[in-house]
Design a protein around this motif. Structure first.
Motif, PDB file in Angstrom:
ATOM      1  N   LEU A 295      31.687  34.199  31.644  1.00 52.44           N
ATOM      2  CA  LEU A 295      32.515  35.242  31.051  1.00 52.44           C
ATOM      3  C   LEU A 295      33.978  34.977  31.317  1.00 52.44           C
ATOM      4  O   LEU A 295      34.341  34.378  32.342  1.00 52.44           O
ATOM      5  N   ARG A 296      34.801  35.446  30.417  1.00 55.63           N
ATOM      6  CA  ARG A 296      36.251  35.399  30.611  1.00 55.63           C
ATOM      7  C   ARG A 296      36.719  36.732  31.212  1.00 55.63           C
ATOM      8  O   ARG A 296      35.999  37.733  31.130  1.00 55.63           O
ATOM      9  N   PRO A 297      37.898  36.773  31.820  1.00 53.94           N
ATOM     10  CA  PRO A 297      38.425  38.050  32.315  1.00 53.94           C
ATOM     11  C   PRO A 297      38.448  39.123  31.241  1.00 53.94           C
ATOM     12  O   PRO A 297      38.162  40.290  31.515  1.00 53.94           O
ATOM     13  N   SER A 298      38.756  38.727  30.011  1.00 54.87           N
ATOM     14  CA  SER A 298      38.821  39.711  28.932  1.00 54.87           C
ATOM     15  C   SER A 298      37.458  40.307  28.635  1.00 54.87           C
ATOM     16  O   SER A 298      37.360  41.458  28.199  1.00 54.87           O
ATOM     17  N   ASP A 299      36.383  39.530  28.864  1.00 53.66           N
ATOM     18  CA  ASP A 299      35.042  40.049  28.619  1.00 53.66           C
ATOM     19  C   ASP A 299      34.727  41.185  29.591  1.00 53.66           C
ATOM     20  O   ASP A 299      34.196  42.229  29.189  1.00 53.66           O
ATOM     21  N   LEU A 300      35.041  40.987  30.863  1.00 54.67           N
ATOM     22  CA  LEU A 300      34.808  42.031  31.852  1.00 54.67           C
ATOM     23  C   LEU A 300      35.719  43.220  31.608  1.00 54.67           C
ATOM     24  O   LEU A 300      35.302  44.380  31.728  1.00 54.67           O
ATOM     25  N   ALA A 301      36.970  42.932  31.260  1.00 52.86           N
ATOM     26  CA  ALA A 301      37.944  44.005  31.070  1.00 52.86           C
ATOM     27  C   ALA A 301      37.564  44.895  29.896  1.00 52.86           C
ATOM     28  O   ALA A 301      37.643  46.128  29.974  1.00 52.86           O
ATOM     29  N   ARG A 302      37.125  44.287  28.812  1.00 55.04           N
ATOM     30  CA  ARG A 302      36.832  45.034  27.600  1.00 55.04           C
ATOM     31  C   ARG A 302      35.706  46.040  27.821  1.00 55.04           C
ATOM     32  O   ARG A 302      35.772  47.178  27.337  1.00 55.04           O
ATOM     33  N   GLU A 303      34.691  45.663  28.580  1.00 52.11           N
ATOM     34  CA  GLU A 303      33.537  46.547  28.785  1.00 52.11           C
ATOM     35  C   GLU A 303      33.921  47.830  29.495  1.00 52.11           C
ATOM     36  O   GLU A 303      33.335  48.889  29.254  1.00 52.11           O
ATOM     37  N   HIS A 304      34.944  47.761  30.378  1.00 56.56           N
ATOM     38  CA  HIS A 304      35.327  48.933  31.173  1.00 56.56           C
ATOM     39  C   HIS A 304      36.669  49.527  30.759  1.00 56.56           C
ATOM     40  O   HIS A 304      37.180  50.405  31.451  1.00 56.56           O
TER      41      HIS A 304
ATOM     42  N   ALA B 263      44.138  43.581  35.396  1.00 52.94           N
ATOM     43  CA  ALA B 263      43.479  44.422  36.393  1.00 52.94           C
ATOM     44  C   ALA B 263      42.276  43.709  36.989  1.00 52.94           C
ATOM     45  O   ALA B 263      42.053  43.745  38.201  1.00 52.94           O
ATOM     46  N   VAL B 264      41.500  43.030  36.138  1.00 49.99           N
ATOM     47  CA  VAL B 264      40.344  42.285  36.631  1.00 49.99           C
ATOM     48  C   VAL B 264      40.797  41.188  37.577  1.00 49.99           C
ATOM     49  O   VAL B 264      40.208  40.979  38.651  1.00 49.99           O
ATOM     50  N   ARG B 265      41.841  40.471  37.210  1.00 54.17           N
ATOM     51  CA  ARG B 265      42.363  39.415  38.091  1.00 54.17           C
ATOM     52  C   ARG B 265      42.840  40.015  39.415  1.00 54.17           C
ATOM     53  O   ARG B 265      42.624  39.426  40.480  1.00 54.17           O
TER      54      ARG B 265
ATOM     55  N   GLY C 157      42.061  25.318  35.002  1.00 55.72           N
ATOM     56  CA  GLY C 157      42.525  26.420  35.844  1.00 55.72           C
ATOM     57  C   GLY C 157      42.110  27.799  35.395  1.00 55.72           C
ATOM     58  O   GLY C 157      42.487  28.793  36.038  1.00 55.72           O
ATOM     59  N   TYR C 158      41.335  27.932  34.326  1.00 57.05           N
ATOM     60  CA  TYR C 158      40.907  29.248  33.858  1.00 57.05           C
ATOM     61  C   TYR C 158      39.756  29.772  34.718  1.00 57.05           C
ATOM     62  O   TYR C 158      38.876  29.010  35.136  1.00 57.05           O
ATOM     63  N   ARG C 159      39.780  31.075  34.973  1.00 54.52           N
ATOM     64  CA  ARG C 159      38.718  31.680  35.770  1.00 54.52           C
ATOM     65  C   ARG C 159      37.401  31.715  34.989  1.00 54.52           C
ATOM     66  O   ARG C 159      37.390  31.965  33.780  1.00 54.52           O
ATOM     67  N   ILE C 160      36.304  31.521  35.737  1.00 55.94           N
ATOM     68  CA  ILE C 160      34.971  31.619  35.154  1.00 55.94           C
ATOM     69  C   ILE C 160      34.233  32.749  35.861  1.00 55.94           C
ATOM     70  O   ILE C 160      33.938  32.663  37.054  1.00 55.94           O
ATOM     71  N   TYR C 161      33.959  33.815  35.126  1.00 53.68           N
ATOM     72  CA  TYR C 161      33.209  34.925  35.686  1.00 53.68           C
ATOM     73  C   TYR C 161      31.761  34.844  35.211  1.00 53.68           C
ATOM     74  O   TYR C 161      31.446  34.246  34.172  1.00 53.68           O
ATOM     75  N   THR C 162      30.864  35.451  35.982  1.00 52.75           N
ATOM     76  CA  THR C 162      29.437  35.429  35.686  1.00 52.75           C
ATOM     77  C   THR C 162      28.881  36.843  35.739  1.00 52.75           C
ATOM     78  O   THR C 162      29.606  37.820  35.952  1.00 52.75           O
ATOM     79  N   ALA C 163      27.553  36.924  35.605  1.00 53.38           N
ATOM     80  CA  ALA C 163      26.890  38.227  35.707  1.00 53.38           C
ATOM     81  C   ALA C 163      27.109  38.841  37.080  1.00 53.38           C
ATOM     82  O   ALA C 163      27.150  40.069  37.226  1.00 53.38           O
ATOM     83  N   LEU C 164      27.258  38.015  38.116  1.00 56.52           N
ATOM     84  CA  LEU C 164      27.513  38.528  39.457  1.00 56.52           C
ATOM     85  C   LEU C 164      28.847  39.264  39.507  1.00 56.52           C
ATOM     86  O   LEU C 164      28.958  40.332  40.116  1.00 56.52           O
ATOM     87  N   HIS C 165      29.860  38.712  38.857  1.00 57.44           N
ATOM     88  CA  HIS C 165      31.172  39.368  38.821  1.00 57.44           C
ATOM     89  C   HIS C 165      31.110  40.663  38.014  1.00 57.44           C
ATOM     90  O   HIS C 165      31.739  41.659  38.378  1.00 57.44           O
ATOM     91  N   ALA C 166      30.337  40.651  36.951  1.00 57.51           N
ATOM     92  CA  ALA C 166      30.193  41.858  36.136  1.00 57.51           C
ATOM     93  C   ALA C 166      29.536  42.965  36.964  1.00 57.51           C
ATOM     94  O   ALA C 166      29.944  44.132  36.909  1.00 57.51           O
ATOM     95  N   ALA C 167      28.513  42.606  37.761  1.00 59.64           N
ATOM     96  CA  ALA C 167      27.841  43.595  38.607  1.00 59.64           C
ATOM     97  C   ALA C 167      28.772  44.100  39.702  1.00 59.64           C
ATOM     98  O   ALA C 167      28.748  45.283  40.059  1.00 59.64           O
ATOM     99  N   ALA C 168      29.597  43.188  40.244  1.00 61.78           N
ATOM    100  CA  ALA C 168      30.550  43.591  41.288  1.00 61.78           C
ATOM    101  C   ALA C 168      31.572  44.571  40.727  1.00 61.78           C
ATOM    102  O   ALA C 168      31.905  45.577  41.370  1.00 61.78           O
ATOM    103  N   LEU C 169      32.083  44.288  39.539  1.00 61.84           N
ATOM    104  CA  LEU C 169      33.065  45.181  38.923  1.00 61.84           C
ATOM    105  C   LEU C 169      32.430  46.533  38.619  1.00 61.84           C
ATOM    106  O   LEU C 169      33.045  47.587  38.850  1.00 61.84           O
ATOM    107  N   ASP C 170      31.202  46.509  38.141  1.00 62.51           N
ATOM    108  CA  ASP C 170      30.492  47.752  37.851  1.00 62.51           C
ATOM    109  C   ASP C 170      30.320  48.582  39.122  1.00 62.51           C
ATOM    110  O   ASP C 170      30.525  49.801  39.122  1.00 62.51           O
ATOM    111  N   ALA C 171      29.964  47.905  40.222  1.00 61.52           N
ATOM    112  CA  ALA C 171      29.776  48.603  41.495  1.00 61.52           C
ATOM    113  C   ALA C 171      31.095  49.150  42.014  1.00 61.52           C
ATOM    114  O   ALA C 171      31.170  50.295  42.480  1.00 61.52           O
ATOM    115  N   TYR C 172      32.146  48.343  41.941  1.00 62.64           N
ATOM    116  CA  TYR C 172      33.448  48.785  42.455  1.00 62.64           C
ATOM    117  C   TYR C 172      33.941  50.019  41.710  1.00 62.64           C
ATOM    118  O   TYR C 172      34.379  50.995  42.331  1.00 62.64           O
TER     119      TYR C 172
END
Length: 237
Positions: free
Chosen positions: A4-13, A19-21, A38-53
């Motif tokens: 996932l890209r940062p924008s993918d996580l950001a868009r869902e919430h 902010a995600v960075r 140098g681009y960040r690579i997010y995964t399902a683990l990061h999505a779950a962490a953001l959801d929990a936070y």
């Protein structure tokens, strides 16, 4: 889930990518891998962490939610659990205080003529003792006094403040409403109504509002626990 890209996580919430960075930089999310460019690579683990936070923020506030996630990512799970336990403990204390205030109001309403009389055998408290009971500073109690919320008697000669059982009741009520976000001026009005044992409609509304907030917070805690548990299981896997 694919990378996932940062924008993918950001868009869902409904967040910004910055902010995600920032959440990752602050330790609220686990460190992300990087591409060769140098681009960040997010995964399902990061999505779950953001959801929990974000769920923790709704339940405990930004500061406490951040402390919980940071502790987890620093390998201090027990510390995170202690923070959570303290949040539940505070919620229980708030409910107990709310119940005591409701009982006081019912007593005042039933005993309007005698409500201001101290309970038999009640022991007066010093400002330090009352501050310790409420978990506030003596300076806070003096501020409430200046606002007209507390009116303690003074010892002749020393001038020391002495808080009766009714003063303690007023202080508990002020503490409860203050935690609910009510301004000092409004609290002073409510406490005056309690002392007068009349016109308690606004007091009842204030207590009902705070009760609803406690219920909302309790449900948010349950939701946060489920989302955080899901994230922790993913980390273990």
């Amino acid at each position: 889930m694919d990378n996932l890209r940062p924008s993918d996580l950001a868009r869902e919430h409904g967040l910004s990518t910055q902010a995600v960075r920032n959440y990752e930089q602050d330790g609220f999310l686990p460190p992300a891998a990087r591409t060769d460019s140098g681009y960040r690579i997010y995964t399902a683990l990061h999505a779950a962490a953001l959801d929990a936070y974000l769920a923790l923020v709704r339940a405990y506030g930004h500061a406490v939610g951040g402390r919980i996630m940071t502790a987890i990512h620093e390998g201090e799970l027990d510390t995170a659990l202690v923070i959570i336990d303290r949040g539940h403990q505070q919620s229980l204390q708030d409910r107990d205080t709310l119940d005591s205030v409701r009982r006081a109001v019912r007593h005042l309403t039933a005993e309007a003529g005698d409500a201001a009389a101290p309970a038999a055998g009640a022991q007066d408290r010093t400002i330090g003792e009352l501050a310790h009971r409420l978990g506030v500073t003596a300076a806070t109690l003096r501020k409430w006094e200046r606002a007209g919320i507390l009116v303690p008697a003074r010892e002749s000669g020393t001038g020391y403040r002495r808080y009766t059982a009714n003063d303690v009741r007023d202080a508990e009520l002020a503490h409860l409403l203050r935690r609910g976000g009510y301004p000092l001026e409004r609290i002073a009005t409510v406490v005056d109504q309690v002392r007068a044992a009349g016109g308690t409609d606004s007091l009842a509304r204030a207590l009902d509002e705070w009760s609803a907030r406690l219920t909302e917070r309790g449900l948010a805690m349950l939701d946060a626990a489920g989302r955080l548990g899901h994230y922790l299981r993913m980390r273990e896997g």
